[in-house]
Motif scaffolding. Structure first.
Motif, mmCIF file in Angstrom:
data_model
loop_
_atom_site.group_PDB
_atom_site.id
_atom_site.type_symbol
_atom_site.label_atom_id
_atom_site.label_comp_id
_atom_site.label_asym_id
_atom_site.label_seq_id
_atom_site.Cartn_x
_atom_site.Cartn_y
_atom_site.Cartn_z
ATOM 1 N N ASP A 243 5.927 17.065 -0.074
ATOM 2 C CA ASP A 243 4.477 16.997 0.082
ATOM 3 C C ASP A 243 4.132 15.645 0.704
ATOM 4 O O ASP A 243 3.993 14.650 -0.008
ATOM 5 N N ASP A 244 4.026 15.627 2.028
ATOM 6 C CA ASP A 244 3.761 14.377 2.740
ATOM 7 C C ASP A 244 2.396 13.809 2.357
ATOM 8 O O ASP A 244 2.271 12.611 2.100
ATOM 9 N N LYS A 245 1.391 14.663 2.298
ATOM 10 C CA LYS A 245 0.041 14.201 1.957
ATOM 11 C C LYS A 245 -0.015 13.659 0.530
ATOM 12 O O LYS A 245 -0.645 12.636 0.258
ATOM 13 N N GLY A 246 0.676 14.309 -0.399
ATOM 14 C CA GLY A 246 0.719 13.858 -1.790
ATOM 15 C C GLY A 246 1.736 12.762 -2.043
ATOM 16 O O GLY A 246 1.860 12.259 -3.160
ATOM 17 N N ARG A 247 2.521 12.422 -1.017
ATOM 18 C CA ARG A 247 3.553 11.378 -1.090
ATOM 19 C C ARG A 247 4.556 11.639 -2.211
ATOM 20 O O ARG A 247 4.813 10.780 -3.060
ATOM 21 N N THR A 248 5.152 12.815 -2.199
ATOM 22 C CA THR A 248 6.148 13.163 -3.209
ATOM 23 C C THR A 248 7.151 14.162 -2.647
ATOM 24 O O THR A 248 6.827 14.931 -1.740
ATOM 25 N N TYR A 249 8.368 14.096 -3.156
ATOM 26 C CA TYR A 249 9.337 15.155 -2.880
ATOM 27 C C TYR A 249 10.244 15.340 -4.089
ATOM 28 O O TYR A 249 10.416 14.427 -4.897
ATOM 29 N N SER A 250 10.786 16.549 -4.196
ATOM 30 C CA SER A 250 11.716 16.884 -5.276
ATOM 31 C C SER A 250 13.005 17.398 -4.667
ATOM 32 O O SER A 250 12.992 18.040 -3.606
ATOM 33 N N TYR A 251 14.105 17.111 -5.348
ATOM 34 C CA TYR A 251 15.413 17.533 -4.860
ATOM 35 C C TYR A 251 16.313 17.910 -6.030
ATOM 36 O O TYR A 251 16.130 17.452 -7.154
ATOM 37 N N SER A 252 17.290 18.761 -5.729
ATOM 38 C CA SER A 252 18.284 19.146 -6.725
ATOM 39 C C SER A 252 19.649 18.635 -6.274
ATOM 40 O O SER A 252 19.845 18.315 -5.103
ATOM 41 N N ILE A 253 20.565 18.557 -7.226
ATOM 42 C CA ILE A 253 21.931 18.148 -6.903
ATOM 43 C C ILE A 253 22.791 19.404 -6.775
ATOM 44 O O ILE A 253 22.819 20.255 -7.671
ATOM 45 N N LEU A 254 23.483 19.509 -5.643
ATOM 46 C CA LEU A 254 24.413 20.608 -5.419
ATOM 47 C C LEU A 254 25.834 20.218 -5.806
ATOM 48 O O LEU A 254 26.614 21.050 -6.259
ATOM 49 N N GLN A 255 26.169 18.945 -5.602
ATOM 50 C CA GLN A 255 27.513 18.447 -5.910
ATOM 51 C C GLN A 255 27.422 16.962 -6.196
ATOM 52 O O GLN A 255 26.801 16.220 -5.429
ATOM 53 N N PRO B 223 0.829 -1.206 0.000
ATOM 54 C CA PRO B 223 0.000 0.000 0.000
ATOM 55 C C PRO B 223 0.865 1.258 0.000
ATOM 56 O O PRO B 223 1.991 1.252 0.517
ATOM 57 N N PRO B 224 0.363 2.344 -0.576
ATOM 58 C CA PRO B 224 1.167 3.558 -0.676
ATOM 59 C C PRO B 224 1.650 4.095 0.670
ATOM 60 O O PRO B 224 2.760 4.632 0.749
ATOM 61 N N GLU B 225 0.868 3.919 1.707
ATOM 62 C CA GLU B 225 1.294 4.396 3.021
ATOM 63 C C GLU B 225 2.566 3.681 3.472
ATOM 64 O O GLU B 225 3.466 4.287 4.043
ATOM 65 N N ARG B 226 2.623 2.387 3.230
ATOM 66 C CA ARG B 226 3.805 1.598 3.627
ATOM 67 C C ARG B 226 5.024 1.988 2.787
ATOM 68 O O ARG B 226 6.136 2.127 3.301
ATOM 69 N N VAL B 227 4.815 2.169 1.490
ATOM 70 C CA VAL B 227 5.916 2.560 0.607
ATOM 71 C C VAL B 227 6.442 3.931 1.014
ATOM 72 O O VAL B 227 7.648 4.137 1.148
ATOM 73 N N TRP B 228 5.538 4.873 1.256
ATOM 74 C CA TRP B 228 5.940 6.230 1.629
ATOM 75 C C TRP B 228 6.649 6.229 2.969
ATOM 76 O O TRP B 228 7.599 6.990 3.183
ATOM 77 N N GLN B 229 6.216 5.362 3.893
ATOM 78 C CA GLN B 229 6.887 5.263 5.187
ATOM 79 C C GLN B 229 8.358 4.885 5.001
ATOM 80 O O GLN B 229 9.223 5.360 5.710
ATOM 81 N N LEU B 230 8.631 4.051 4.012
ATOM 82 C CA LEU B 230 10.001 3.617 3.744
ATOM 83 C C LEU B 230 10.801 4.673 2.989
ATOM 84 O O LEU B 230 11.941 4.967 3.349
ATOM 85 N N ILE B 231 10.232 5.267 1.946
ATOM 86 C CA ILE B 231 11.031 6.141 1.076
ATOM 87 C C ILE B 231 10.758 7.630 1.252
ATOM 88 O O ILE B 231 11.475 8.455 0.695
ATOM 89 N N GLY B 232 9.751 7.989 2.047
ATOM 90 C CA GLY B 232 9.342 9.380 2.137
ATOM 91 C C GLY B 232 10.241 10.289 2.946
ATOM 92 O O GLY B 232 10.133 11.502 2.840
ATOM 93 N N GLY B 233 11.125 9.737 3.735
ATOM 94 C CA GLY B 233 12.052 10.585 4.485
ATOM 95 C C GLY B 233 13.242 10.964 3.609
ATOM 96 O O GLY B 233 13.761 10.126 2.866
ATOM 97 N N PHE B 234 13.667 12.208 3.680
ATOM 98 C CA PHE B 234 14.760 12.667 2.822
ATOM 99 C C PHE B 234 16.083 11.993 3.173
ATOM 100 O O PHE B 234 17.010 11.985 2.378
ATOM 101 N N ASP B 235 16.160 11.374 4.339
ATOM 102 C CA ASP B 235 17.402 10.731 4.797
ATOM 103 C C ASP B 235 17.322 9.204 4.742
ATOM 104 O O ASP B 235 18.141 8.521 5.336
ATOM 105 N N ARG C 64 17.358 19.914 5.259
ATOM 106 C CA ARG C 64 17.095 20.294 3.870
ATOM 107 C C ARG C 64 18.179 19.842 2.901
ATOM 108 O O ARG C 64 17.968 19.853 1.691
ATOM 109 N N VAL C 65 19.340 19.457 3.403
ATOM 110 C CA VAL C 65 20.452 19.028 2.555
ATOM 111 C C VAL C 65 20.912 17.659 3.040
ATOM 112 O O VAL C 65 21.042 17.427 4.241
ATOM 113 N N ARG C 66 21.120 16.743 2.074
ATOM 114 C CA ARG C 66 21.657 15.437 2.439
ATOM 115 C C ARG C 66 22.975 15.229 1.710
ATOM 116 O O ARG C 66 23.118 15.568 0.539
ATOM 117 N N SER C 67 23.928 14.670 2.435
ATOM 118 C CA SER C 67 25.229 14.305 1.877
ATOM 119 C C SER C 67 25.258 12.791 1.820
ATOM 120 O O SER C 67 25.230 12.115 2.856
#
Length: 144
Positions: free
Chosen positions: A64-76, A13-25, A44-47
């Motif tokens: 967007d936790d409710k929408g189960r999505t996040y976007s990120y850019s590459i700094l290096q 289920p999407p809730e379970r998937v988001w629980q696993l991958i939804g954290g930025f770390d 806000r930044v992950r190495s």
């Protein structure tokens, strides 16, 4: 600007998937080729360190936790692109208990051709999503 998208259907289920991958770390929890992740700048930044010891620094751009999505850019990163922006999203499927996970990115090739850059990131996304599927399957087997 080049773009690529990979997606996979997973029997969770999407809730379970988001629980696993939804954290930025959480990449080390499901992506074997990223064994370490450290947060900075208030989360806000992950190495990231890849298997070869290479450093990838990314900035969380949209979450967007409710929408189960996040976007990120590459700094290096050791990638031949500039202007990289990627999105990971978890979508509910019509049949209960399954999800579609989509990983997409836009970028400008720098020092390489567009086809090579697209192939590089499409491979990263497709391999990563397959690793996610395996991680979820292993978790289901352990929970049984």
């Amino acid at each position: 600007m080049a773009t690529t998208t990979a997606s996979i259907r997973v029997p969770a289920p999407p809730e379970r998937v988001w629980q696993l991958i939804g954290g930025f770390d959480t990449l080390p929890d499901w992506l074997p080729y990223i064994p370490t992740s450290e947060l900075g700048e208030g989360g806000r930044v992950r190495s990231l360190t890849n298997e070869e010891g290479g450093l990838i620094v990314e900035r969380l751009e949209v979450f967007d936790d409710k929408g189960r999505t996040y976007s990120y850019s590459i700094l290096q990163a050791p990638f031949p692109v500039t202007g990289y922006l990627s999105t990971i999203a978890v979508h509910e499927e019509a049949d209960a208990g399954s999800s579609r996970v989509e990983w997409s990115g836009t970028f400008t090739p720098d020092g390489t051709g567009e086809a090579e850059a697209v192939a590089l990131f499409h491979g990263i996304y497709a391999d990563g999503l397959e690793a996610l599927r395996r991680t979820l399957a292993a978790g289901s087997a352990q929970g049984s």
